[in-house]
Design a protein around this motif. Structure first.
Motif, PDB file in Angstrom:
ATOM      1  N   ASP A  71       0.863  -1.182   0.000  1.00 22.57           N
ATOM      2  CA  ASP A  71       0.000   0.000   0.000  1.00 22.57           C
ATOM      3  C   ASP A  71       0.899   1.231   0.000  1.00 22.57           C
ATOM      4  O   ASP A  71       1.881   1.299   0.765  1.00 22.57           O
ATOM      5  CB  ASP A  71      -0.903   0.014   1.238  1.00 22.57           C
ATOM      6  CG  ASP A  71      -1.844   1.206   1.239  1.00 22.57           C
ATOM      7  OD1 ASP A  71      -2.899   1.127   0.589  1.00 22.57           O
ATOM      8  OD2 ASP A  71      -1.518   2.210   1.903  1.00 22.57           O
ATOM      9  N   LYS A  73       1.098   5.485   0.076  1.00 19.82           N
ATOM     10  CA  LYS A  73       0.429   6.754   0.344  1.00 19.82           C
ATOM     11  C   LYS A  73       1.266   7.883  -0.243  1.00 19.82           C
ATOM     12  O   LYS A  73       2.401   8.131   0.184  1.00 19.82           O
ATOM     13  CB  LYS A  73       0.269   6.954   1.855  1.00 19.82           C
ATOM     14  CG  LYS A  73      -0.577   8.158   2.226  1.00 19.82           C
ATOM     15  CD  LYS A  73      -0.790   8.216   3.744  1.00 19.82           C
ATOM     16  CE  LYS A  73      -1.697   9.365   4.125  1.00 19.82           C
ATOM     17  NZ  LYS A  73      -1.918   9.422   5.601  1.00 19.82           N
ATOM     18  N   THR A  81       6.796   9.161  -0.951  1.00 23.77           N
ATOM     19  CA  THR A  81       5.637   8.348  -0.586  1.00 23.77           C
ATOM     20  C   THR A  81       5.890   7.646   0.746  1.00 23.77           C
ATOM     21  O   THR A  81       7.046   7.488   1.169  1.00 23.77           O
ATOM     22  CB  THR A  81       5.348   7.275  -1.658  1.00 23.77           C
ATOM     23  OG1 THR A  81       6.494   6.410  -1.769  1.00 23.77           O
ATOM     24  CG2 THR A  81       5.042   7.894  -3.002  1.00 23.77           C
ATOM     25  N   ASP A  83       5.182   4.104   2.382  1.00 22.38           N
ATOM     26  CA  ASP A  83       4.779   2.763   1.952  1.00 22.38           C
ATOM     27  C   ASP A  83       4.624   1.815   3.146  1.00 22.38           C
ATOM     28  O   ASP A  83       5.259   1.993   4.193  1.00 22.38           O
ATOM     29  CB  ASP A  83       5.827   2.175   0.998  1.00 22.38           C
ATOM     30  CG  ASP A  83       6.038   3.045  -0.225  1.00 22.38           C
ATOM     31  OD1 ASP A  83       5.087   3.772  -0.596  1.00 22.38           O
ATOM     32  OD2 ASP A  83       7.142   3.011  -0.795  1.00 22.38           O
ATOM     33  N   LYS A  84       3.793   0.819   2.915  1.00 23.28           N
ATOM     34  CA  LYS A  84       3.709  -0.287   3.872  1.00 23.28           C
ATOM     35  C   LYS A  84       3.493  -1.567   3.061  1.00 23.28           C
ATOM     36  O   LYS A  84       2.835  -1.563   2.015  1.00 23.28           O
ATOM     37  CB  LYS A  84       2.574  -0.101   4.878  1.00 23.28           C
ATOM     38  CG  LYS A  84       1.183   0.058   4.277  1.00 23.28           C
ATOM     39  CD  LYS A  84       0.160   0.355   5.368  1.00 23.28           C
ATOM     40  CE  LYS A  84      -1.190   0.724   4.764  1.00 23.28           C
ATOM     41  NZ  LYS A  84      -2.176   1.140   5.784  1.00 23.28           N
ATOM     42  N   SER A 137       6.158  -0.703   7.626  1.00 22.08           N
ATOM     43  CA  SER A 137       5.248   0.439   7.519  1.00 22.08           C
ATOM     44  C   SER A 137       5.967   1.691   7.978  1.00 22.08           C
ATOM     45  O   SER A 137       7.078   1.623   8.525  1.00 22.08           O
ATOM     46  CB  SER A 137       3.991   0.208   8.361  1.00 22.08           C
ATOM     47  OG  SER A 137       4.323   0.099   9.738  1.00 22.08           O
ATOM     48  N   ASN A 141       1.948   5.965   7.553  1.00 22.86           N
ATOM     49  CA  ASN A 141       1.122   4.980   6.827  1.00 22.86           C
ATOM     50  C   ASN A 141       1.256   3.625   7.535  1.00 22.86           C
ATOM     51  O   ASN A 141       1.900   2.707   7.048  1.00 22.86           O
ATOM     52  CB  ASN A 141       1.564   4.889   5.365  1.00 22.86           C
ATOM     53  CG  ASN A 141       0.556   4.087   4.522  1.00 22.86           C
ATOM     54  OD1 ASN A 141      -0.561   3.816   4.956  1.00 22.86           O
ATOM     55  ND2 ASN A 141       0.968   3.729   3.313  1.00 22.86           N
TER      56      ASN A 141
END
Length: 209
Positions: A71, A73, A81, A83-84, A137, A141
Motif C-alpha cells: 500500500d 500513500k 511516498t 509505503d507499507k 510500515s 502509513n
C-alpha cells in the motif's frame, strides 16, 4: 316323502350357495386389506431409507498461497511516498458439504413413484489461517484494521477461485450421487419408479445435478 325330499335338497343347495357367497366376499375383503397393507409398508420403508440417506456429506481439502500486500500513500512532494507492505502466508482448510436432510421428495403411493423435488446446493466453508511476515510500515502509513480486513477478503477471493479450479466440488458431487443412488436401488428393488426434474432415473448417470 317326495315333498320332504325336495325341500331337503333345496336346503342343501341354499347352504352351498350361502357358503359360496361367504367365501367370495371373504376372499375379496382379505385380499383388498392385504393390498393396502403392502402399499403402506412400501411407503414406510422408502421413507425410512430416505432418512438413512439424509446425512451430511462432506469433502475436505487444504489450500495454501503466499501473497505480497503493498500500500502506497502519496504526498504533494513528487517522489515522496509512505509505503507499507507485508508478506502474507495463507493456509486454509476447506470443506464442501451437502446436507441431505434438506432433500425434499414426493411419494405417489398409487402409482408407486418417488419424485425428488429438490437437492440442496453445496455449502462451502473456508477456514483460513493467515500469518504476516516481513511487515514494513511508516509512521504516516501504519497498518490498520482495514488493511487486515482487505487482506482477509483478497485471500478468501483467491481461495474461492482455487476451489472452483480444483476437483473438490466434483468429488463432493460424486459422493452425493453415491448417497442418492441408494434411493434408486431401493425403488428398483421394490418395483417403484424414481424421478427427478421430470425424468425417470434408471441409473446413476441419469441423476444430473
Amino acid at each position: 316323502m317326495g315333498l320332504f325330499s325336495a325341500i331337503s335338497e333345496l336346503r342343501k343347495w341354499l347352504v352351498v350357495i350361502l357358503l359360496g357367497l361367504v367365501l367370495f366376499f371373504g376372499y375379496n375383503y382379505f385380499t383388498t386389506t392385504s393390498n393396502e397393507t403392502t402399499v403402506e409398508y412400501d411407503t414406510n420403508l422408502i421413507q425410512q431409507q430416505i432418512k438413512n440417506v439424509g446425512k451430511l456429506v462432506v469433502t475436505e481439502g487444504h489450500f495454501a498461497e503466499v501473497l505480497t500486500y503493498k500500500d502506497q500513500k502519496k504526498t504533494y512532494i513528487p517522489g515522496l511516498t509512505f509505503d507499507k507492505k507485508a508478506l502474507v502466508v495463507i493456509n486454509a482448510d476447506v470443506t464442501v458439504g451437502f446436507d441431505l436432510s434438506k432433500v425434499t421428495y414426493d411419494i405417489d403411493t398409487e402409482n408407486k413413484i418417488l419424485t425428488i423435488t429438490n437437492i440442496p446446493k453445496e455449502e462451502i466453508k473456508i477456514s483460513p489461517d493467515i500469518k504476516y511476515y516481513n511487515t514494513e510500515s511508516s509512521t504516516f502509513n501504519e497498518f490498520k484494521g482495514e488493511d487486515y480486513n482487505k487482506i482477509n477478503k483478497i485471500a478468501k477471493e483467491n481461495l474461492a477461485k482455487k476451489i472452483e479450479q480444483s476437483t473438490l466440488k466434483s468429488n463432493a458431487k460424486n459422493r452425493l450421487l453415491s448417497e442418492l443412488t441408494k434411493m434408486l436401488v431401493l425403488t428398483n428393488s421394490m418395483g417403484w419408479t424414481l424421478q427427478y426434474k421430470g425424468n425417470i432415473i434408471q441409473k446413476e448417470a441419469d441423476l444430473k445435478l
